[in-house]
Motif scaffolding. Structure first.
Motif, PDB file in Angstrom:
ATOM      1  N   GLN A  52      43.325  45.487  47.856  1.00 24.18           N
ATOM      2  CA  GLN A  52      44.174  44.508  48.520  1.00 24.18           C
ATOM      3  C   GLN A  52      43.524  43.841  49.716  1.00 24.18           C
ATOM      4  OE1 GLN A  52      47.879  46.484  49.410  1.00 24.18           O
ATOM      5  NE2 GLN A  52      48.421  46.733  47.246  1.00 24.18           N
ATOM      6  N   GLY A  53      42.631  44.529  50.387  1.00 25.10           N
ATOM      7  CA  GLY A  53      42.037  43.974  51.597  1.00 25.10           C
ATOM      8  C   GLY A  53      40.861  43.046  51.307  1.00 25.10           C
ATOM      9  N   ARG A  54      40.164  42.672  52.391  1.00 24.67           N
ATOM     10  CA  ARG A  54      38.956  41.868  52.271  1.00 24.67           C
ATOM     11  C   ARG A  54      37.760  42.807  52.393  1.00 24.67           C
ATOM     12  NH1 ARG A  54      38.585  36.588  50.912  1.00 24.67           N
ATOM     13  NH2 ARG A  54      39.782  35.786  52.681  1.00 24.67           N
ATOM     14  N   PRO A  55      36.920  42.935  51.361  1.00 27.79           N
ATOM     15  CA  PRO A  55      35.775  43.842  51.412  1.00 27.79           C
ATOM     16  C   PRO A  55      34.829  43.491  52.561  1.00 27.79           C
ATOM     17  CG  PRO A  55      36.168  43.084  49.169  1.00 27.79           C
ATOM     18  CD  PRO A  55      37.042  42.259  50.056  1.00 27.79           C
ATOM     19  N   TRP A  56      34.154  44.496  53.091  1.00 30.35           N
ATOM     20  CA  TRP A  56      33.311  44.277  54.260  1.00 30.35           C
ATOM     21  C   TRP A  56      32.208  43.257  53.997  1.00 30.35           C
ATOM     22  CZ3 TRP A  56      28.066  44.887  54.787  1.00 30.35           C
ATOM     23  CH2 TRP A  56      27.392  45.608  53.797  1.00 30.35           C
ATOM     24  N   ALA A  57      31.702  43.223  52.767  1.00 29.54           N
ATOM     25  CA  ALA A  57      30.621  42.280  52.450  1.00 29.54           C
ATOM     26  C   ALA A  57      31.092  40.835  52.533  1.00 29.54           C
ATOM     27  CB  ALA A  57      30.070  42.571  51.053  1.00 29.54           C
ATOM     28  N   GLN A  90      40.458  37.966  37.092  1.00 25.79           N
ATOM     29  CA  GLN A  90      39.647  37.161  38.000  1.00 25.79           C
ATOM     30  C   GLN A  90      38.403  36.584  37.325  1.00 25.79           C
ATOM     31  OE1 GLN A  90      39.746  40.100  41.558  1.00 25.79           O
ATOM     32  NE2 GLN A  90      39.641  38.067  42.488  1.00 25.79           N
ATOM     33  N   LEU A  91      38.096  37.064  36.120  1.00 29.00           N
ATOM     34  CA  LEU A  91      36.914  36.588  35.412  1.00 29.00           C
ATOM     35  C   LEU A  91      37.235  35.721  34.205  1.00 29.00           C
ATOM     36  CD1 LEU A  91      34.652  39.773  35.495  1.00 29.00           C
ATOM     37  CD2 LEU A  91      34.429  37.694  36.876  1.00 29.00           C
ATOM     38  N   LYS A  92      38.480  35.782  33.754  1.00 30.48           N
ATOM     39  CA  LYS A  92      38.833  35.075  32.518  1.00 30.48           C
ATOM     40  C   LYS A  92      38.499  33.591  32.611  1.00 30.48           C
ATOM     41  CE  LYS A  92      42.567  34.444  29.186  1.00 30.48           C
ATOM     42  NZ  LYS A  92      43.980  34.760  28.840  1.00 30.48           N
ATOM     43  N   ASP A 144      46.051  36.192  44.023  1.00 25.96           N
ATOM     44  CA  ASP A 144      47.042  36.816  44.891  1.00 25.96           C
ATOM     45  C   ASP A 144      46.979  38.324  44.743  1.00 25.96           C
ATOM     46  OD1 ASP A 144      47.895  34.333  45.721  1.00 25.96           O
ATOM     47  OD2 ASP A 144      49.586  34.251  44.313  1.00 25.96           O
ATOM     48  N   GLY A 145      47.134  39.022  45.851  1.00 25.22           N
ATOM     49  CA  GLY A 145      47.162  40.476  45.809  1.00 25.22           C
ATOM     50  C   GLY A 145      45.846  41.134  46.146  1.00 25.22           C
ATOM     51  N   THR A 146      44.788  40.342  46.312  1.00 19.44           N
ATOM     52  CA  THR A 146      43.499  40.907  46.672  1.00 19.44           C
ATOM     53  C   THR A 146      42.730  39.946  47.567  1.00 19.44           C
ATOM     54  OG1 THR A 146      41.377  41.766  45.856  1.00 19.44           O
ATOM     55  CG2 THR A 146      42.404  39.990  44.582  1.00 19.44           C
ATOM     56  N   GLY A 147      41.950  40.510  48.483  1.00 20.97           N
ATOM     57  CA  GLY A 147      41.079  39.702  49.339  1.00 20.97           C
ATOM     58  C   GLY A 147      39.701  39.537  48.756  1.00 20.97           C
ATOM     59  N   PHE A 148      39.489  40.097  47.567  1.00 24.27           N
ATOM     60  CA  PHE A 148      38.175  39.979  46.932  1.00 24.27           C
ATOM     61  C   PHE A 148      38.088  38.707  46.099  1.00 24.27           C
ATOM     62  CE2 PHE A 148      35.619  40.359  43.089  1.00 24.27           C
ATOM     63  CZ  PHE A 148      34.361  40.542  43.655  1.00 24.27           C
ATOM     64  N   SER A 149      36.934  38.073  46.160  1.00 24.05           N
ATOM     65  CA  SER A 149      36.611  36.959  45.265  1.00 24.05           C
ATOM     66  C   SER A 149      35.102  36.832  45.215  1.00 24.05           C
ATOM     67  CB  SER A 149      37.234  35.646  45.751  1.00 24.05           C
ATOM     68  OG  SER A 149      36.603  35.200  46.933  1.00 24.05           O
ATOM     69  N   GLY A 150      34.610  36.072  44.271  1.00 20.96           N
ATOM     70  CA  GLY A 150      33.186  35.813  44.218  1.00 20.96           C
ATOM     71  C   GLY A 150      32.777  34.848  45.318  1.00 20.96           C
ATOM     72  N   VAL A 278      36.123  45.179  37.642  1.00 19.04           N
ATOM     73  CA  VAL A 278      35.774  46.124  36.584  1.00 19.04           C
ATOM     74  C   VAL A 278      36.481  45.716  35.292  1.00 19.04           C
ATOM     75  CG1 VAL A 278      35.361  48.049  38.160  1.00 19.04           C
ATOM     76  CG2 VAL A 278      37.662  47.679  37.233  1.00 19.04           C
ATOM     77  N   PRO A 279      36.013  46.223  34.148  1.00 16.50           N
ATOM     78  CA  PRO A 279      36.642  45.884  32.863  1.00 16.50           C
ATOM     79  C   PRO A 279      38.134  46.210  32.850  1.00 16.50           C
ATOM     80  CG  PRO A 279      34.529  46.930  32.482  1.00 16.50           C
ATOM     81  CD  PRO A 279      34.800  47.056  33.959  1.00 16.50           C
ATOM     82  N   GLY A 280      38.896  45.326  32.234  1.00 14.61           N
ATOM     83  CA  GLY A 280      40.324  45.551  32.090  1.00 14.61           C
ATOM     84  C   GLY A 280      41.149  45.044  33.246  1.00 14.61           C
ATOM     85  N   GLY A 281      40.543  44.859  34.413  1.00 14.01           N
ATOM     86  CA  GLY A 281      41.267  44.409  35.597  1.00 14.01           C
ATOM     87  C   GLY A 281      41.078  45.362  36.750  1.00 14.01           C
ATOM     88  N   GLY A 282      41.385  44.891  37.947  1.00 10.81           N
ATOM     89  CA  GLY A 282      41.237  45.723  39.132  1.00 10.81           C
ATOM     90  C   GLY A 282      39.822  45.730  39.668  1.00 10.81           C
ATOM     91  N   HIS A 283      39.579  46.699  40.578  1.00 10.58           N
ATOM     92  CA  HIS A 283      38.314  46.731  41.301  1.00 10.58           C
ATOM     93  C   HIS A 283      37.790  48.143  41.457  1.00 10.58           C
ATOM     94  CE1 HIS A 283      40.677  43.209  42.710  1.00 10.58           C
ATOM     95  NE2 HIS A 283      39.524  42.579  42.513  1.00 10.58           N
ATOM     96  N   CYS A 284      36.553  48.222  41.914  1.00  8.28           N
ATOM     97  CA  CYS A 284      35.901  49.504  42.154  1.00  8.28           C
ATOM     98  C   CYS A 284      34.798  49.295  43.177  1.00  8.28           C
ATOM     99  CB  CYS A 284      35.319  50.055  40.854  1.00  8.28           C
ATOM    100  SG  CYS A 284      34.605  51.712  41.008  1.00  8.28           S
ATOM    101  N   ALA A 285      34.423  50.361  43.862  1.00  5.39           N
ATOM    102  CA  ALA A 285      33.307  50.308  44.808  1.00  5.39           C
ATOM    103  C   ALA A 285      32.066  50.896  44.155  1.00  5.39           C
ATOM    104  CB  ALA A 285      33.642  51.086  46.077  1.00  5.39           C
TER     105      ALA A 285
END
Length: 420
Positions: A52-57, A90-92, A144-150, A278-285
């Protein structure tokens, strides 16, 4: 030609080709990290939870300022990897499935003789997850719902599945993948893998890289993750002339402990606790130079979108020149420094062919120090004494004049009455 299976080993020398390390061997599986979005510490679950947040990178980048300059629109980025799963929302919209390609051989089997799933012909199957992570760092769409994007949210991904978790993939198939990426109008190619044991592979790989560069394609490759303990050695294709070799940096803009060092390293980018799709949806570190390379590939796409006539050499030089560094020159740990996306897009008045050391320093004449006198010359002494005489004389004249006035006034004063 039989594709090597199981552990990554060089193919027979007589064939003059060597196995390409599976992307996960230098990325996800090789460097597990605890993840706030994973079910089990050190592992990624597919699908994953939403970050949900904005990743440090991304926190270190002024995204609004960056995207005022460019969003990567119109640039096609080939991800030569384990495939890209378009089931992640986010990739579709970011993946050109029609241009995708699966170069994995038919009837693959693992070391135990079990059939390996090859996946879709257009490269949109990713059972490993590595390619999906790489693609997200480059061009994941905001959601919406995440601070991550490319970093380049309007760039287009060309998925080219060339290897998998079992090490299926060779320098020859990688060379073919590069040629296919050029045929599919890629403006940037991301290669988050390297050859086994850092051995220079068949000349076919370098020839493919040279052809891509000649066609105006920017080639970005990870430096490798065998840098623990200060290990220094070249990796391929990162070490080839013209390839932008990317090391990993941590939150302090220093080289990550695992990141490969060497004179071939051009720049560094975040590669520790990197949040991505990650595959299927969502995120991972995850950790690794595999995830630093796409960060830089995205910046290359941004520059290429803004400056359509710039050459690969000019784009890579711009990224190197504007990188954040603590020293004025290139070093073997982080190259020219940690990439600065905003600076790369705003300090771009004219293209350059190569980075310049001691940036911002100019040679100027030093200030002239004041003269220091340890004594006085005879002329200076005479001048000083003459000044004393003039000043002293003026004081004496003033004193005499004042006394005369006082005496005159006293004589004019009437006497006091003593009676009558």
């Amino acid at each position: 030609m039989r594709t090597p299976r199981g552990p990554l080993r060089p193919a027979p020398p007589s064939r003059r080709l060597f196995a390409v390390a599976a992307a996960t061997a230098v990325g996800c599986l090789g460097l597990p990290v605890p993840s706030a979005v994973a079910d089990t510490p050190g592992q990624c679950s597919y699908p994953g939870e939403m970050y949900q947040g904005r990743p440090w990178a991304l926190q270190r980048v002024l995204l609004d300022e960056l995207w005022k300059q460019s969003t990567g629109e119109g640039v096609r980025v080939a991800v030569i990897d384990t495939g890209v799963d378009i089931k992640n929302p986010q990739l579709k919209g970011a993946v050109d499935a029609k241009s995708g390609l699966n170069l994995m051989p038919e009837n693959l089997k693992d070391a135990n003789g079990n059939k390996v799933e090859r996946g879709a012909e257009n490269g949109t199957t990713d059972t490993v997850g590595h390619g999906t992570k790489v693609a997200g760092i480059i061009a994941a769409r905001p959601m919406d719902g995440t601070g991550f994007s490319g970093l380049a949210p309007k760039a287009t991904i060309i998925p080219i599945q060339q290897n998998d978790a079992e090490g299926n993939g060779t320098a020859v198939s990688l060379a073919k993948a590069i040629d296919e990426a050029v045929e599919r109008d890629a403006g940037v190619i991301n290669i988050s893998q390297d050859t086994a044991k850092a051995v220079e592979p068949t000349p076919l790989l370098k020839q493919a890289v040279d052809r891509a560069l000649a066609e105006g394609v920017v080639v970005v490759a990870s430096a490798g993750n065998d840098g623990q303990g200060g290990n220094v050695k070249k990796t391929y294709p990162a070490s080839y002339e013209g390839v932008l070799a990317v090391a990993s940096s941590d939150r302090n803009n220093e080289r990550a402990a695992f990141s490969q060092s060497g004179d071939f390293v051009d720049v560094a980018a975040p590669g520790v606790d990197v949040i991505t799709t990650v595959p299927g949806g969502g995120h991972c570190a995850d950790n690794g130079t595999s995830f630093s390379a796409p960060y830089v590939a995205a910046v290359a796409a941004l520059i290429k979108s803004k400056h359509k006539n710039w050459t690969p050499r000019q784009i890579t030089a711009q990224i190197q020149q504007t990188a954040e560094r603590s020293t004025s020159d290139h070093d073997r740990l982080v190259g020219w420094g940690v990439v600065d996306p905003v600076r790369a897009l705003t300090e771009d008045d004219k293209p350059i062919e190569r980075p310049v050391a001691r940036e911002g320093l100019t040679r100027a004449e030093p200030p002239t120090p004041p003269e220091i006198h340890l004594g006085e010359t005879p002329e200076e002494r005479d001048t000083r004494l003459a000044t004393y005489v003039v000043v002293g004389g003026g004081v004496l004249v003033a004193a005499i004049g004042g006394s005369a006035v006082a005496l005159r006034d006293a004589r004019r004063r009437p006497g006091r009455a003593t009676g009558r």
